[in-house]
Design a protein around this motif. Sequence first.
Motif, PDB file in Angstrom:
ATOM      1  N   GLU A   1     -45.593  -4.936 -17.561  1.00  0.00           N
ATOM      2  CA  GLU A   1     -44.307  -4.317 -17.886  1.00  0.00           C
ATOM      3  C   GLU A   1     -43.908  -4.516 -19.342  1.00  0.00           C
ATOM      4  O   GLU A   1     -43.201  -3.677 -19.902  1.00  0.00           O
TER       5      GLU A   1
ATOM      6  N   LEU B   1     -46.868   0.583 -15.271  1.00  0.00           N
ATOM      7  CA  LEU B   1     -45.487   0.088 -15.345  1.00  0.00           C
ATOM      8  C   LEU B   1     -45.043  -0.213 -16.767  1.00  0.00           C
ATOM      9  O   LEU B   1     -43.875  -0.567 -16.974  1.00  0.00           O
TER      10      LEU B   1
ATOM     11  N   SER C   1     -43.374   0.236 -20.056  1.00  0.00           N
ATOM     12  CA  SER C   1     -42.316   1.186 -20.398  1.00  0.00           C
ATOM     13  C   SER C   1     -42.107   1.363 -21.893  1.00  0.00           C
ATOM     14  O   SER C   1     -41.593   2.402 -22.313  1.00  0.00           O
TER      15      SER C   1
ATOM     16  N   ASN D   1     -49.956   5.995 -19.348  1.00  0.00           N
ATOM     17  CA  ASN D   1     -48.920   4.984 -19.121  1.00  0.00           C
ATOM     18  C   ASN D   1     -47.684   5.742 -18.640  1.00  0.00           C
ATOM     19  O   ASN D   1     -46.779   6.046 -19.437  1.00  0.00           O
TER      20      ASN D   1
ATOM     21  N   ALA E   1     -44.945   5.290 -17.099  1.00  0.00           N
ATOM     22  CA  ALA E   1     -43.567   4.790 -17.170  1.00  0.00           C
ATOM     23  C   ALA E   1     -43.088   4.609 -18.602  1.00  0.00           C
ATOM     24  O   ALA E   1     -41.941   4.214 -18.821  1.00  0.00           O
TER      25      ALA E   1
ATOM     26  N   ALA F   1     -43.164   9.899 -18.980  1.00  0.00           N
ATOM     27  CA  ALA F   1     -41.736   9.629 -19.150  1.00  0.00           C
ATOM     28  C   ALA F   1     -41.298   9.660 -20.610  1.00  0.00           C
ATOM     29  O   ALA F   1     -40.115   9.534 -20.903  1.00  0.00           O
TER      30      ALA F   1
END
Length: 782
Positions: free
Chosen positions: A321, A341, A343, A361, A363, A386
């Motif tokens: 993360e 995950l 971000s 990736n 996220a 995203a």
Amino acid sequence: MHPLTVPTQGSVSVETLVFTPTGDISGNVNVNGRESDGHVLVYIPGTSWLALSDDDGSFTISRVPVGSYRVVAKGTSTTAATAPAVVVEYQQETIIPDFTVTAIDPTTAGQSCWDLNGNGNPDLPGEDLNGDGLVDVDDCHGQDGQNGTSGQHCWDLNGDGVGDLPDEDQNDDGAVNAADCGANAIQFPTRIEGDYAVANAVDLFLIQAVTEITGTLVFDSAFASAEALPSLQRVGGVDIAATASGVIDIQSPTTWTVTGDIRLVTDANSGEAAAISRLVLPVQTVIGDVQIAAAQTLTAVVMPVMSVGHDVRICGNPVLESLYLPAVTLNGSVKICDNPLLSTWASPAYNIGGNLELSNNPAMVSLELPNLMTLGGDLVLRDLNALAAVTAPVTTAAGGILITGNDALEVLTLNDLADIGRDSAGISFLIESNKQLHAVSLPVKQCPGSVTIAANAELTYVTMPRLPFIGRDDGRNHGLTVRDNPKLSVFETAVSGIAGALMVVNNDSLIDLALNDLQSLGKSDSGLSAQISGNALLESLSMTVQQLPGAIDITNNSALTTVALPVLSDVGKETVSGSGVLVAGNAALSRFQTALSNVAGSMTISGSALTAITLDRLTDIGDGINPAGLFVKANPMLSRFEAALIQVSGSMEFDGNATLDTLLLPSLSTVGTSGSERLAISNNAALTTVSIPVAAIYGSLLLTSNPALIQATFPDLSLIGRDMIVDNNTSLSQLSFPVLSGGLNDFFITNNAGLCQTAVTAIRNQVSVWGLEDTSGNDSGC
């Protein structure tokens, strides 16, 4: 030490090798009052030779130089024991008698060497002499201690208040005093040659004074440490073994320079890395690579790295993360991929020496590259579903820029980009399948590879205002492709040359395509120089290119009214056999302007709204090697066709042009080359007169189903190489071949109701027929 002199041959000088003979010291430690006999430090005072006893009490001090030594055993909260004269012999294991020490209750006043004030309590910070946040036996080996009350001196290992020789004379100076609390009590190693494995906190304790490890520091277990390796500054490499688990969190007052790589080593069978959840290392400089991949439980990586000498690869970590890697200098490539995950990623780097790739990736919502000026390779942003915006002040990229499959990307800002290279496939720009991207501005001044802008569902605007040329003259056919952007309405470019092909295909909202600076085009691998197809709202196309080495395809642009190619003279000349002109399926096309004089391949004009076609400079169709023809078909409003053609190496067909009433080919001399071609004039409902001065048709002549045709004259035609078919021209009354002779394969003049049979018979008598013949259905009553 014993020097060995080795003689050498030739001009090589004599080399002297320094050899140190060593042996081992082994034994056992018994700890009275404690179940385990482990974790007792056995050492030679004043040296770096030491060992920790195992749980069964056994120990071995390896590679001790030959000589005689005093050996001390002392554990955390134990008394000390001494072996006064241990002799080490070359390549021998010296086994010494067992040490017996007694466990000490660290809370008993006067019994702990660290208990300087004698109150039985570990008092912070006064009794934390080595500054590690703990008060324990390690504080007896740190900086010089302070004298306390009687019986509380830091050198008083057995707590009897008396300086006991030789056990409490830790520095071997013949006296027991505060100096025995100093560094000479145990001299921890400051440098380790080769690799060093850390499996627990004890392994860290043994290297607390080490400043350099020449080999690899291997973590094969897991632990958290508020402060560890306080002296380490330089290490050959860092490996996180596949057997590690839990947390590796090294907080140190120093930062490391890693001369090799930092790696998470994967298991040979599973391909997975260590089952650690957090990795924190005080690394400032990495001269090699950073590789963190396939760690199934890793959630966070924290390394305050300022410089990486080679590559960074952070890939395949399913629960990662957080990634903190703030390197200002990245001399190799950076690849961050397949971390579902993750971000965010931010880099303050000004330069990246190789590629920068962030891919898959899903996220990732934030990518910050506020300082990035130069890239030594490609910029790849792929499948970051995203990510909404990308902004970077990049001015130079030695490779290509590939922005693909980023579903949420709306803003792509590369306003400072002036120079770009290309990737290994020859791509300079690939901007594809970014569902929310609205605009693309490419301010580059040079582009040695191909440019593709494709399948961006919301893209409305593309501009390349400063780019003069796309591709290089190196035979790799780098082109410009703009396709499948359904909302693209504005496409602006000042490009003057393209080494490969121009492809503008299926952009449903594009209205105008003005390429008024374009002077040269190359071709694709398939032989196309330009394809303008399937642009549903395109109304106008203009290009100033003079020559095309390959074919041009302008097809299925349903709203296209004007095609202006005012200086285009040659298509495929002396370059690509079979390269031609295809203008088809443009139902609204009413104006077609060109200066064509030569077409190496075929030329087709069909399905248009043209009323007149004038090719008054076009003299040749075909390259003399492969047959190439002229096809004018299904142009329902075409009334006039005129061309200066002299020779057509393939077929000529005028078919289904409902209003064609004028067909002028005043200079036509030959049609075909091999015998399979034909001159066909068929299904032209308004055509009344045909007069063509062609001298030779090496294939067949077809004159069929032209209901208004009255007169057909071929005054110079002396040769038909295959068949003559004149059929179903119901108004035909005059048919003339005054110089025709020789032989035909098939001869059919049939069903021409107004044509006198005697005229037909006269034509038949001019030639010999080898195959089938039929002269029925003509006017026999004249």
